[in-house]
Design an enzyme around this catalytic site. Structure first.
Site, PDB file in Angstrom:
ATOM      1  N   SER A  88      -0.857  -0.201 -10.236  1.00  0.00           N
ATOM      2  CA  SER A  88       0.532  -0.494  -9.905  1.00  0.00           C
ATOM      3  C   SER A  88       1.451   0.465 -10.658  1.00  0.00           C
ATOM      4  CB  SER A  88       0.844  -1.955 -10.237  1.00  0.00           C
ATOM      5  OG  SER A  88       2.063  -2.350  -9.642  1.00  0.00           O
ATOM      6  N   ASN A  89       2.695   0.131 -10.810  1.00  0.00           N
ATOM      7  CA  ASN A  89       3.625   0.992 -11.539  1.00  0.00           C
ATOM      8  C   ASN A  89       4.692   0.146 -12.221  1.00  0.00           C
ATOM      9  OD1 ASN A  89       5.978   0.714  -9.635  1.00  0.00           O
ATOM     10  ND2 ASN A  89       4.436   1.529  -8.238  1.00  0.00           N
ATOM     11  N   GLU A  90       5.583   0.805 -12.921  1.00  0.00           N
ATOM     12  CA  GLU A  90       6.545   0.147 -13.815  1.00  0.00           C
ATOM     13  C   GLU A  90       7.787  -0.408 -13.128  1.00  0.00           C
ATOM     14  OE1 GLU A  90       6.926  -0.462 -17.092  1.00  0.00           O
ATOM     15  OE2 GLU A  90       4.869   0.091 -17.523  1.00  0.00           O
TER      16      GLU A  90
END
Ligand code: CTP
Length: 208
Positions: free
Chosen positions: A18-20
């Site tokens: 995923s990402n931030e």
């Protein structure tokens, strides 16, 4: 309609790529649009944010889920704000059981990834009279890259973020138009930026 937040691409039942992205920008756009009396559908990846008042929210997890929900909502939409940080890749296989660290002495492993569809480019290809707003986070030569992305994805506007925007309440953005226009907004709250982005509709329609 607005898409917001990250997508999550599962490797096994408990692990994912995923990402931030916090989803804050998209949620603020949804809030600003609902305040103006627009009918808003918010397609949200996994985020810990409250649904703004008067907004219809659809929760999704992966990029493929988001593609299905976005395609469907786009048919009835006048405007799309594509602020979601869609994961570019997903694991080729999702393991049904936990990925175990087998004690076979190996210090390396590989994870096979396949490309996710470009949701924005897919729906915007046939956008008709809809207004489409893309988002980009670039490192180095951001304006040129964002302008190229705007054209490639058939958007009307692209909002270029500084990397500092991730997960932050305040951000500096540059709003680039298909018409070559460029508007820089320094250290604005996401709520103020959201109001400006909702205002693009008036500009597009020749309003104030
Ligand atoms: N986007 C999308 N689907 C994807 C990737 C991105 O709809 N699979 C959308 C984002 O929501 C954003 C815009 O496209 O509005 C720009 O995303 P970005 O990740 O910067 O674009 P990429 O095509 O992945 O470009 P890059 O080569 O820089 O990774």
């Amino acid at each position: 309609m607005v898409t917001a937040g990250p997508t999550r691409e599962y490797v096994d039942p408990v692990r994912y790529i995923s990402n931030e992205s916090s989803g804050r920008m998209g949620f603020e756009i949804a809030r600003a649009a609902a305040r103006r009396g627009w009918q808003v559908t918010l397609i949200a990846g996994p985020v810990a944010l409250e649904t703004p008042a008067g907004v219809r929210r659809i929760d999704v997890v992966s990029a493929l889920d988001m593609l299905v929900a976005t395609r469907k909502a786009f048919r009835a939409a006048d405007v799309l704000y594509m602020s979601a940080a869609v994961a570019d890749w997903r694991p080729k296989r999702k393991l049904s059981g936990k990925w175990r660290r087998k004690d076979d002495g190996s210090e390396q492993t590989q994870l096979e990834l396949v490309k996710n569809p470009d949701i924005l480019a897919t729906v915007a290809r046939h956008k008709g009279a809809r207004m489409v707003v893309a988002f980009a986070l670039e490192t180095g030569d951001g304006v040129r890259r964002a302008q190229a992305k705007l054209r490639r994805k058939n958007a009307d506007w692209i909002v270029l973020n500084d990397a500092s925007a991730l997960n932050a309440p305040v951000s500096s953005v540059t709003i680039l138009g298909r018409d070559g226009s460029m508007q820089r907004r320094k250290s604005s709250s996401k709520a103020a930026t959201a109001a400006a982005l909702v205002g693009l509709w008036d500009r597009e329609r020749g309003g104030p």
